[in-house]
Design a protein around this motif. Structure first.
Motif, PDB file in Angstrom:
ATOM      1  N   GLU A 144       0.818  -1.195   0.000  1.00  0.00           N
ATOM      2  CA  GLU A 144       0.000   0.000   0.000  1.00  0.00           C
ATOM      3  C   GLU A 144       0.862   1.260   0.000  1.00  0.00           C
ATOM      4  N   ARG A 145       0.441   2.260  -0.770  1.00  0.00           N
ATOM      5  CA  ARG A 145       1.075   3.570  -0.822  1.00  0.00           C
ATOM      6  C   ARG A 145       0.064   4.585  -0.305  1.00  0.00           C
ATOM      7  N   CYS A 146       0.540   5.701   0.211  1.00  0.00           N
ATOM      8  CA  CYS A 146      -0.361   6.728   0.723  1.00  0.00           C
ATOM      9  C   CYS A 146       0.110   8.120   0.323  1.00  0.00           C
ATOM     10  N   ASP A 147      -0.867   8.992   0.115  1.00  0.00           N
ATOM     11  CA  ASP A 147      -0.645  10.425  -0.032  1.00  0.00           C
ATOM     12  C   ASP A 147       0.511  10.797  -0.948  1.00  0.00           C
ATOM     13  N   ASN A 148       0.315  10.571  -2.239  1.00  0.00           N
ATOM     14  CA  ASN A 148       1.238  11.065  -3.259  1.00  0.00           C
ATOM     15  C   ASN A 148       2.458  10.198  -3.497  1.00  0.00           C
ATOM     16  N   GLU A 149       2.489   8.983  -2.972  1.00  0.00           N
ATOM     17  CA  GLU A 149       3.582   8.066  -3.289  1.00  0.00           C
ATOM     18  C   GLU A 149       3.281   7.384  -4.619  1.00  0.00           C
ATOM     19  N   ASP A 150       4.312   7.047  -5.378  1.00  0.00           N
ATOM     20  CA  ASP A 150       4.140   6.363  -6.661  1.00  0.00           C
ATOM     21  C   ASP A 150       3.701   4.924  -6.433  1.00  0.00           C
ATOM     22  N   ALA A 151       2.725   4.480  -7.196  1.00  0.00           N
ATOM     23  CA  ALA A 151       2.308   3.073  -7.220  1.00  0.00           C
ATOM     24  C   ALA A 151       2.469   2.581  -8.644  1.00  0.00           C
ATOM     25  N   GLY A 152       2.955   1.376  -8.829  1.00  0.00           N
ATOM     26  CA  GLY A 152       3.233   0.843 -10.154  1.00  0.00           C
ATOM     27  C   GLY A 152       4.727   0.941 -10.435  1.00  0.00           C
ATOM     28  N   THR A 153       5.087   0.945 -11.713  1.00  0.00           N
ATOM     29  CA  THR A 153       6.495   1.024 -12.111  1.00  0.00           C
ATOM     30  C   THR A 153       6.646   2.035 -13.239  1.00  0.00           C
ATOM     31  N   MET A 154       7.857   2.538 -13.409  1.00  0.00           N
ATOM     32  CA  MET A 154       8.162   3.429 -14.526  1.00  0.00           C
ATOM     33  C   MET A 154       9.395   2.912 -15.243  1.00  0.00           C
ATOM     34  N   GLY A 155       9.360   2.948 -16.568  1.00  0.00           N
ATOM     35  CA  GLY A 155      10.515   2.559 -17.360  1.00  0.00           C
ATOM     36  C   GLY A 155      10.738   1.071 -17.483  1.00  0.00           C
ATOM     37  N   ARG A 156       9.806   0.265 -17.029  1.00  0.00           N
ATOM     38  CA  ARG A 156       9.951  -1.196 -17.110  1.00  0.00           C
ATOM     39  C   ARG A 156       8.950  -1.822 -18.065  1.00  0.00           C
ATOM     40  N   ASN A 157       8.085  -0.994 -18.657  1.00  0.00           N
ATOM     41  CA  ASN A 157       7.064  -1.450 -19.595  1.00  0.00           C
ATOM     42  C   ASN A 157       6.158  -2.521 -18.985  1.00  0.00           C
ATOM     43  N   LEU A 158       5.786  -2.332 -17.721  1.00  0.00           N
ATOM     44  CA  LEU A 158       4.871  -3.237 -17.039  1.00  0.00           C
ATOM     45  C   LEU A 158       3.537  -2.535 -16.842  1.00  0.00           C
ATOM     46  N   GLN A 159       2.472  -3.190 -17.233  1.00  0.00           N
ATOM     47  CA  GLN A 159       1.161  -2.569 -17.179  1.00  0.00           C
ATOM     48  C   GLN A 159       0.530  -2.642 -15.798  1.00  0.00           C
ATOM     49  N   LEU A 160      -0.189  -1.590 -15.454  1.00  0.00           N
ATOM     50  CA  LEU A 160      -1.055  -1.596 -14.289  1.00  0.00           C
ATOM     51  C   LEU A 160      -2.275  -2.419 -14.676  1.00  0.00           C
ATOM     52  N   GLU A 161      -2.607  -3.433 -13.883  1.00  0.00           N
ATOM     53  CA  GLU A 161      -3.729  -4.310 -14.207  1.00  0.00           C
ATOM     54  C   GLU A 161      -4.928  -4.111 -13.285  1.00  0.00           C
ATOM     55  N   ALA A 162      -4.681  -3.653 -12.078  1.00  0.00           N
ATOM     56  CA  ALA A 162      -5.772  -3.394 -11.138  1.00  0.00           C
ATOM     57  C   ALA A 162      -5.275  -2.413 -10.086  1.00  0.00           C
ATOM     58  N   PHE A 163      -6.215  -1.771  -9.410  1.00  0.00           N
ATOM     59  CA  PHE A 163      -5.866  -0.879  -8.301  1.00  0.00           C
ATOM     60  C   PHE A 163      -7.051  -0.771  -7.362  1.00  0.00           C
ATOM     61  N   LYS A 164      -6.782  -0.314  -6.163  1.00  0.00           N
ATOM     62  CA  LYS A 164      -7.829  -0.033  -5.188  1.00  0.00           C
ATOM     63  C   LYS A 164      -7.409   1.191  -4.391  1.00  0.00           C
ATOM     64  N   VAL A 165      -8.393   1.974  -3.971  1.00  0.00           N
ATOM     65  CA  VAL A 165      -8.146   3.245  -3.303  1.00  0.00           C
ATOM     66  C   VAL A 165      -9.081   3.355  -2.101  1.00  0.00           C
ATOM     67  N   LYS A 166      -8.593   3.964  -1.026  1.00  0.00           N
ATOM     68  CA  LYS A 166      -9.463   4.240   0.117  1.00  0.00           C
ATOM     69  C   LYS A 166      -9.047   5.564   0.749  1.00  0.00           C
TER      70      LYS A 166
END
Length: 177
Positions: free
Chosen positions: A109-131
């Motif tokens: 889990e990430r909170c308040d403006n932290e990066d979630a996912g990856t950059m520069g690795r060509n990996l797709q975001l497939e799902a997410f959840k937020v609260k």
């Protein structure tokens, strides 16, 4: 340094086609994105009784973050087969979120403006959840999924997107209620 700022919701759906390298996003660019999102949430919170949420996305083949998107605006693209690779969210009272990434699975889990996912690795975001972490707010969101389209609204920690189907999220919208 290339930062891509959508001027309107319609221009946000069609990013600058001349930006082609998503493998290099500097710390300065990420810091600027975080500051801009927080400033926009603060500005909007003073105008709204329900609070506000702003978010940024990092798309495949885009050099930099696309931001700020706030309060239900569509971030990403539809009909271009372009995956979201990373995102960050901030909102009134606090927001936490998780990303399910291709070949990685659920990240912590990430909170308040932290990066979630990856950059520069060509990996797709497939799902997410937020609260929302503030007890006075409810947060709802939608995902536009490859070959499925918009899934419909999810809220308060429900999964948006797909797990185990190898489908990329191409766009998202997040709103605080």
């Amino acid at each position: 340094m290339t930062l891509i700022w959508p001027a309107t919701a319609s221009s946000a759906a069609v990013p600058d086609e001349t930006a082609t390298n998503s493998s290099f996003v500097t710390d300065d660019e990420t810091r600027a994105m975080r500051q801009a999102l927080q400033a926009e949430v603060n500005r909007r919170t003073t105008l709204s009784a329900t609070g506000s949420v702003c978010y940024a996305v990092h798309l495949q083949n885009i050099d930099g973050w696309l931001y700020p998107y706030c309060d239900g605006q569509i971030a990403g693209t539809t009909g271009q087969n372009r995956q979201i690779e990373a995102f960050a969210v901030t909102g009134t009272g606090g927001v936490c979120y998780s990303a399910h990434v291709q070949n990685i699975g659920w990240q912590s889990e990430r909170c308040d403006n932290e990066d979630a996912g990856t950059m520069g690795r060509n990996l797709q975001l497939e799902a997410f959840k937020v609260k929302a972490t503030g007890a006075i707010h409810r947060i709802c969101y939608e995902a536009h999924v490859q070959n499925l389209g918009w899934q419909g609204q999810r809220c308060d920690g429900q999964v948006a997107g797909t797990v185990g189907q190898n489908r990329q999220i191409e766009a998202m919208a997040i709103d605080m209620k």
